[in-house]
Design a protein around this motif. Structure first.
Motif, PDB file in Angstrom:
ATOM      1  N   SER A 199     -10.328 -61.498-112.004  1.00 31.59           N
ATOM      2  CA  SER A 199     -10.990 -61.608-113.187  1.00 31.59           C
ATOM      3  C   SER A 199     -10.234 -62.769-113.963  1.00 31.59           C
ATOM      4  O   SER A 199      -9.258 -63.349-113.523  1.00 31.59           O
ATOM      5  CB  SER A 199     -10.712 -60.256-113.976  1.00 31.59           C
ATOM      6  OG  SER A 199      -9.220 -60.391-114.306  1.00 31.59           O
ATOM      7  N   ASP A 200     -10.696 -63.241-115.011  1.00 33.00           N
ATOM      8  CA  ASP A 200     -10.233 -64.232-115.989  1.00 33.00           C
ATOM      9  C   ASP A 200      -8.915 -64.190-116.465  1.00 33.00           C
ATOM     10  O   ASP A 200      -8.212 -64.919-116.235  1.00 33.00           O
ATOM     11  CB  ASP A 200     -11.216 -64.614-117.169  1.00 33.00           C
ATOM     12  CG  ASP A 200     -12.531 -65.134-116.802  1.00 33.00           C
ATOM     13  OD1 ASP A 200     -12.899 -65.752-115.443  1.00 33.00           O
ATOM     14  OD2 ASP A 200     -13.637 -65.283-117.624  1.00 33.00           O
ATOM     15  N   ARG A 248      -8.017 -66.836-105.142  1.00 35.05           N
ATOM     16  CA  ARG A 248      -8.201 -65.684-106.320  1.00 35.05           C
ATOM     17  C   ARG A 248      -9.650 -65.897-106.648  1.00 35.05           C
ATOM     18  O   ARG A 248     -10.002 -64.690-106.967  1.00 35.05           O
ATOM     19  CB  ARG A 248      -7.135 -66.069-107.302  1.00 35.05           C
ATOM     20  CG  ARG A 248      -5.716 -65.675-106.827  1.00 35.05           C
ATOM     21  CD  ARG A 248      -4.665 -65.774-107.989  1.00 35.05           C
ATOM     22  NE  ARG A 248      -3.421 -65.394-107.578  1.00 35.05           N
ATOM     23  CZ  ARG A 248      -2.144 -65.460-107.802  1.00 35.05           C
ATOM     24  NH1 ARG A 248      -2.123 -66.342-109.240  1.00 35.05           N
ATOM     25  NH2 ARG A 248      -1.250 -65.177-107.596  1.00 35.05           N
ATOM     26  N   GLN A 249     -10.109 -66.885-106.868  1.00 32.82           N
ATOM     27  CA  GLN A 249     -11.505 -66.886-107.261  1.00 32.82           C
ATOM     28  C   GLN A 249     -12.451 -66.347-106.246  1.00 32.82           C
ATOM     29  O   GLN A 249     -13.393 -65.466-106.693  1.00 32.82           O
ATOM     30  CB  GLN A 249     -12.146 -68.456-107.530  1.00 32.82           C
ATOM     31  CG  GLN A 249     -11.665 -68.685-108.907  1.00 32.82           C
ATOM     32  CD  GLN A 249     -11.957 -70.330-109.330  1.00 32.82           C
ATOM     33  OE1 GLN A 249     -12.066 -70.996-108.501  1.00 32.82           O
ATOM     34  NE2 GLN A 249     -12.118 -70.536-110.666  1.00 32.82           N
ATOM     35  N   GLU A 250     -12.082 -66.738-104.855  1.00 35.84           N
ATOM     36  CA  GLU A 250     -12.851 -66.121-103.704  1.00 35.84           C
ATOM     37  C   GLU A 250     -12.602 -64.524-103.664  1.00 35.84           C
ATOM     38  O   GLU A 250     -13.466 -64.000-103.100  1.00 35.84           O
ATOM     39  CB  GLU A 250     -12.435 -66.922-102.536  1.00 35.84           C
ATOM     40  CG  GLU A 250     -12.855 -68.415-102.407  1.00 35.84           C
ATOM     41  CD  GLU A 250     -14.542 -68.332-102.280  1.00 35.84           C
ATOM     42  OE1 GLU A 250     -14.861 -67.798-101.282  1.00 35.84           O
ATOM     43  OE2 GLU A 250     -15.079 -69.257-102.977  1.00 35.84           O
ATOM     44  N   LEU A 280      -6.799 -64.804-113.333  1.00 39.26           N
ATOM     45  CA  LEU A 280      -6.746 -66.387-113.204  1.00 39.26           C
ATOM     46  C   LEU A 280      -5.762 -67.270-114.168  1.00 39.26           C
ATOM     47  O   LEU A 280      -5.637 -68.232-113.974  1.00 39.26           O
ATOM     48  CB  LEU A 280      -8.176 -66.876-113.235  1.00 39.26           C
ATOM     49  CG  LEU A 280      -8.939 -66.180-111.984  1.00 39.26           C
ATOM     50  CD1 LEU A 280     -10.569 -66.747-112.248  1.00 39.26           C
ATOM     51  CD2 LEU A 280      -8.422 -66.452-110.509  1.00 39.26           C
ATOM     52  N   GLY A 315     -12.375 -62.581-105.999  1.00 34.69           N
ATOM     53  CA  GLY A 315     -13.236 -62.188-107.224  1.00 34.69           C
ATOM     54  C   GLY A 315     -12.174 -61.911-108.269  1.00 34.69           C
ATOM     55  O   GLY A 315     -12.483 -60.763-109.195  1.00 34.69           O
ATOM     56  N   LEU A 356      -6.043 -71.138-107.026  1.00 35.44           N
ATOM     57  CA  LEU A 356      -6.943 -70.949-107.948  1.00 35.44           C
ATOM     58  C   LEU A 356      -8.312 -70.505-107.285  1.00 35.44           C
ATOM     59  O   LEU A 356      -9.000 -69.528-107.100  1.00 35.44           O
ATOM     60  CB  LEU A 356      -7.246 -72.016-108.954  1.00 35.44           C
ATOM     61  CG  LEU A 356      -8.570 -71.679-109.975  1.00 35.44           C
ATOM     62  CD1 LEU A 356      -8.337 -70.512-110.849  1.00 35.44           C
ATOM     63  CD2 LEU A 356      -8.672 -73.013-110.724  1.00 35.44           C
ATOM     64  N   PHE A 357      -8.582 -71.394-106.174  1.00 37.39           N
ATOM     65  CA  PHE A 357      -9.631 -71.124-105.149  1.00 37.39           C
ATOM     66  C   PHE A 357      -9.597 -69.830-104.468  1.00 37.39           C
ATOM     67  O   PHE A 357     -10.506 -69.047-104.485  1.00 37.39           O
ATOM     68  CB  PHE A 357      -9.565 -72.153-104.019  1.00 37.39           C
ATOM     69  CG  PHE A 357     -10.822 -71.978-103.184  1.00 37.39           C
ATOM     70  CD1 PHE A 357     -12.060 -72.496-103.234  1.00 37.39           C
ATOM     71  CD2 PHE A 357     -10.037 -71.411-101.753  1.00 37.39           C
ATOM     72  CE1 PHE A 357     -13.021 -72.090-102.477  1.00 37.39           C
ATOM     73  CE2 PHE A 357     -11.057 -71.437-100.749  1.00 37.39           C
ATOM     74  CZ  PHE A 357     -12.627 -71.606-101.000  1.00 37.39           C
TER      75      PHE A 357
END
Length: 175
Positions: free
Chosen positions: A150-151, A144-146, A154, A148, A141-142
């Motif tokens: 999308s929701d 993939r968030q880093e 994620l 960018g 998760l970290f």
């Protein structure tokens, strides 16, 4: 076209329409390109044809090693590890995914590292290592968030974290 219609909340495995997957296998036929081989492996895996999937995944790894890029090889190895997982060879799958994640992270390929860690989390989940699975999903998760994501991108990882938390809370407390 995505053949994934969701994820089973208990097993974390892909939900597919077998008829769609079989039709796609027919379309691909015996194509020998790396993308076609990888797609055939995945389709065979989700259809439960694990012996054939394993044989083809080994062939795909060899082809990627000889004619592909380093990224191609990592993707082929990750897919091979997921076939091992579905066959119950958790130790081998976890080892392969660990080395793939480390190599991808070393190269700065966060997307591939996240892909490997997501699958290693699923291996650990299947093997009953709930804490290890949760750590892998959180790291995925970290990453993939880093990057960018999308929701929507994620969402599968969030569902994995939820499943791990459910299982963790359902497990009897040792005393």
């Amino acid at each position: 076209m995505s053949y994934i219609h969701g994820y089973d909340p208990e097993t974390l495995r892909e939900i597919v329409d077998p008829a769609e997957c079989r039709a796609r296998l027919q379309e691909i036929g015996q194509q020998r390109s790396l993308p076609a081989l990888l797609e055939r492996v995945w389709l065979l895996k989700v259809l439960g044809e694990l012996d054939e999937a394993l044989s083809l995944s080994e062939q795909a790894v060899r082809l990627a090693r000889m004619a592909g890029t380093r990224k191609d090889l990592l993707r082929a190895r990750i897919l091979h590890a997921t076939v091992q997982q579905w066959r119950g060879a958790y130790g081998a799958a976890e080892h392969e995914l660990t080395t793939c994640a480390a190599e991808a992270e070393g190269q700065g390929w966060a997307g591939i590292a996240a892909f490997a860690l997501q699958h290693r989390g699923k291996v650990r989940y299947d093997a009953g290592d709930i804490a290890g699975a949760r750590a892998d999903f959180k790291q995925t998760l970290f990453l993939r968030q880093e990057a960018g994501a999308s929701d929507t991108e994620l969402e599968p990882t969030m569902r994995c974290i939820e499943a791990v938390d459910r299982r963790r809370h359902e497990a009897p407390v040792a005393g």
